[in-house]
Design a protein around this motif. Structure first.
Motif, PDB file in Angstrom:
ATOM      1  N   CYS A 107      -7.205  -8.995 -29.672  1.00  0.00           N
ATOM      2  CA  CYS A 107      -7.318  -7.692 -30.358  1.00  0.00           C
ATOM      3  C   CYS A 107      -8.779  -7.228 -30.384  1.00  0.00           C
ATOM      4  O   CYS A 107      -9.064  -6.063 -30.094  1.00  0.00           O
ATOM      5  CB  CYS A 107      -6.804  -7.797 -31.793  1.00  0.00           C
ATOM      6  SG  CYS A 107      -5.030  -7.968 -31.894  1.00  0.00           S
ATOM      7  N   LEU A 108      -9.708  -8.128 -30.730  1.00  0.00           N
ATOM      8  CA  LEU A 108     -11.120  -7.721 -30.796  1.00  0.00           C
ATOM      9  C   LEU A 108     -11.618  -7.299 -29.413  1.00  0.00           C
ATOM     10  O   LEU A 108     -12.505  -6.439 -29.295  1.00  0.00           O
ATOM     11  CB  LEU A 108     -11.997  -8.849 -31.341  1.00  0.00           C
ATOM     12  CG  LEU A 108     -11.744  -9.315 -32.782  1.00  0.00           C
ATOM     13  CD1 LEU A 108     -12.915 -10.161 -33.268  1.00  0.00           C
ATOM     14  CD2 LEU A 108     -11.527  -8.157 -33.733  1.00  0.00           C
ATOM     15  N   ALA A 109     -11.046  -7.888 -28.360  1.00  0.00           N
ATOM     16  CA  ALA A 109     -11.457  -7.520 -27.002  1.00  0.00           C
ATOM     17  C   ALA A 109     -11.167  -6.049 -26.730  1.00  0.00           C
ATOM     18  O   ALA A 109     -11.874  -5.391 -25.959  1.00  0.00           O
ATOM     19  CB  ALA A 109     -10.739  -8.402 -25.971  1.00  0.00           C
ATOM     20  N   ARG A 110     -10.144  -5.502 -27.385  1.00  0.00           N
ATOM     21  CA  ARG A 110      -9.833  -4.080 -27.171  1.00  0.00           C
ATOM     22  C   ARG A 110     -10.935  -3.186 -27.760  1.00  0.00           C
ATOM     23  O   ARG A 110     -11.282  -2.159 -27.183  1.00  0.00           O
ATOM     24  CB  ARG A 110      -8.461  -3.748 -27.762  1.00  0.00           C
ATOM     25  CG  ARG A 110      -7.380  -4.202 -26.806  1.00  0.00           C
ATOM     26  CD  ARG A 110      -6.052  -4.516 -27.398  1.00  0.00           C
ATOM     27  NE  ARG A 110      -5.121  -4.804 -26.309  1.00  0.00           N
ATOM     28  CZ  ARG A 110      -5.137  -5.904 -25.549  1.00  0.00           C
ATOM     29  NH1 ARG A 110      -6.042  -6.846 -25.773  1.00  0.00           N
ATOM     30  NH2 ARG A 110      -4.269  -6.080 -24.569  1.00  0.00           N
ATOM     31  N   THR A 111     -11.476  -3.585 -28.901  1.00  0.00           N
ATOM     32  CA  THR A 111     -12.628  -2.840 -29.445  1.00  0.00           C
ATOM     33  C   THR A 111     -13.816  -2.990 -28.509  1.00  0.00           C
ATOM     34  O   THR A 111     -14.520  -2.021 -28.204  1.00  0.00           O
ATOM     35  CB  THR A 111     -12.994  -3.386 -30.848  1.00  0.00           C
ATOM     36  OG1 THR A 111     -11.878  -3.206 -31.701  1.00  0.00           O
ATOM     37  CG2 THR A 111     -14.206  -2.679 -31.423  1.00  0.00           C
TER      38      THR A 111
END
Ligand SMILES: C[S@@+](CC[C@H](N)C(=O)[O-])C[C@H]1O[C@@H](n2cnc3c(N)ncnc32)[C@H](O)[C@@H]1O
Length: 388
Positions: free
Chosen positions: A81-85
Motif C-alpha cells: 500500500c505504501l508503495a502506491r503513495t
C-alpha cells in the motif's frame, strides 16, 4: 521504605539477558553518579548507548522471538500500500529517491522496492538511515533475497543528505526518540529525572522548575500533578527533515494524537509504553537495555515543527483510513481465496492493520511536503488536518 520493583508479571530474563541488564545498569549508574539525569538522557542511553542499548546491543527486537511487532513485520500488504503513495510521489517528481529512517529488519524496504518494480516506478536510490548497527546487519540479510537490480539501489547513509528530492519514510521512528518527562507543580513545570537508590533501583526524582517547559505548557492548562512528556527530539528531527527536503513528501506513521487528546485530562500519567517479549507496561526504569521504551506522538507539535521548517501538512488521518484509500481492498480482492488457510491469515492481518481497536485508529499517518507534489490518494477517504 520502597521495595525493589515487582517483575513477576513479566517473563523472567534469561541469564544472558540478566547480564546485559546488569551492564546497562552499571552504565546508567555511572551517568547518574551521585545525582540524577533527566529522563530524556536515561531513555537515550537505555535505547542507544553504543554496544549496550536496546537498539544498539544486538537484541532481537521484532517478530515472535522479539518484543513487539510492527505493521511491516505483520504483512507485506502494508508495504504494497505504501508503495502506491511512493509511486505517485516519484512520478510527480521525475528523478527521485526514497529515504527510509529506522528501517527495522528491512522488510518494508524490500517489499516497497519489489512492489514499485511491478508498478513500473522504481526510485533512483533507496536510502536508509538507522541508528542501530545490528539492524543494519539484519537489513543486509533481508536484502540478500532481492533481485540484484533492486539491491543495487539500496544505500546506507550516516546522516540526512542535503537537498533531498523524493519520499522520506518513517514508520514507528518518532516513537523511538527520547522524550522529556515533566510534572506540573503549583509553581510551574519540573522535568522528571532518574536517580539511583540501593534499596529501590532506579527512581523518579523531580528536577528544578524549568522555565522553558513552563512557558511551553502554559497554554495547555494542565492541573497540578499532571505528568506527561514533550517530544523535543522528534520535533527537532522533523525540523532537520524539513531542512533537508528540497522537494517531495515525508510520510510519518506512528501512534499518537493531536495535542488536545495527547494532553487530555484522562492521560494524566503520560504516554510512556514499554515492550518486553510481547508484554506492554508503563515502567521505563526496569529491564534496562532489554525493553523497548516508547512514547506517543503529539502530532500537533510535529505539524508545527514541519511548518516552521517551511513544510506543508498534506494530510493527517488514521492508519486504517489511509490503507483503505491506498489500494488495500483491491490487493485483498486479487488474493487467491481458494487457499483458505492463507486467505484467513491475510484477512486477520488486514483486520489488525485497519480496525479501530487494533492499529487502525491509534496509528496515524501524517504527510508533510514541499514543492509540486500530487494529492495523496491515502487521504481521500478521510483527512483530519482540521483536528490538529
Ligand atoms: C520501533 S523501530 C521501527 C522499525 C521499523 N521502521 C518498523 O516499523 O518495523 C524504531 C527504529 O527507529 C530507529 N531510529 C530511532 N531514531 C532514529 C533516528 N534519529 N534516525 C534514524 N533511525 C532512528 C531505531 O534505531 C529503530 O530501528
Amino acid at each position: 521504605m520502597p521495595t525493589p520493583r515487582d517483575l513477576s508479571s513479566l517473563p523472567p530474563p534469561t541469564p544472558e539477558e540478566a547480564a546485559v541488564a546488569a551492564r546497562m545498569t552499571e552504565h546508567l549508574r555511572a551517568a547518574i553518579g551521585t545525582g540524577s539525569i533527566p529522563f530524556s538522557r536515561f531513555m537515550e542511553l537505555a535505547l542507544y548507548a553504543p554496544g549496550l542499548g536496546y537498539y544498539t546491543g544486538g537484541r532481537r527486537k521484532f517478530g515472535e522471538q522479539g518484543d513487539y511487532i510492527t505493521a511491516p513485520e505483520l504483512t507485506p500488504l502494508y508495504g504494497r500500500c505504501l508503495a502506491r503513495t511512493a509511486r505517485d510521489v516519484l512520478a510527480a517528481l521525475g528523478d527521485a529517491d526514497i529515504l527510509e529512517f529506522g528501517a527495522g529488519s528491512g522488510k518494508l524496504a524490500a517489499g516497497m522496492l519489489t512492489e514499485l518494480a511491478s508498478l513500473g516506478k522504481l526510485p533512483n536510490r533507496y536510502l536508509i538511515v538507522d541508528l542501530s548497527p545490528d539492524l543494519r546487519q539484519r537489513q543486509i540479510e533481508t536484502f540478500a533475497s532481492l533481485a540484484p537490480e533492486l539491491r543495487a539501489r539500496i544505500q546506507w547513509l550516516d546522516r540526512l543528505p542535503n537537498d533531498f528530492r523524493g519520499l522520506v519514510l518513517g514508520n514507528e521512528v518518532l516513537d523511538a526518540m527520547p522524550v522529556e518527562r515533566f510534572r506540573i507543580t503549583a509553581d510551574g513545570a519540573k522535568r522528571l529525572h532518574v536517580g539511583w537508590r540501593d534499596d529501590a533501583g532506579f527512581v523518579w526524582l523531580e528536577g528544578e522548575l524549568d522555565p522553558d517547559l513552563t512557558a511551553r505548557l502554559e497554554d495547555y492548562r494542565l492541573p497540578v500533578g499532571y505528568t506527561s512528556e514533550v517530544g523535543w527530539v522528534a520535533e527537532a528531527w522533523v525540523r532537520s527533515v524539513a531542512d533537508s527536503l528540497s522537494a517531495g513528501v515525508a510520510l510519518l506513521i506512528d501512534y499518537g494524537f493531536p495535542r488536545a487528546e495527547f494532553y487530555h485530562p484522562d492521560r494524566s500519567q503520560g504516554t510512556l509504553m514499554c515492550h518486553y517479549r510481547h508484554r506492554s507496561h508503563a515502567d521505563p526504569l526496569i529491564l534496562p537495555g532489554l525493553q523497548d521504551i516508547t512514547a506517543h506522538i503529539d502530532f500537533t507539535a510535529i505539524a508545527e515543527s514541519a511548518n516552521a521548517g517551511g513544510l506543508e501538512v498534506l494530510g493527517y488521518t488514521g492508519q486504517g483510513a489511509f490503507l483503505l484509500a491506498s489500494g488495500l481492498p483491491e490487493l485483498v480482492a486479487q488474493a487467491d481465496s481458494t487457499d483458505a488457510r492463507t486467505y484467513l491469515t491475510m484477512t486477520e492481518q488486514v483486520k489488525k492493520l485497519t480496525l479501530p481497536h487494533e492499529m487502525g485508529e491509534l496509528f496515524k499517518v501524517m504527510a508533510l511536503g514541499r514543492g509540486a507534489v500530487p494529492r495523496l490518494a491515502g487521504f481521500a477517504l478521510q483527512d483530519r488536518r482540521g483536528r490538529l
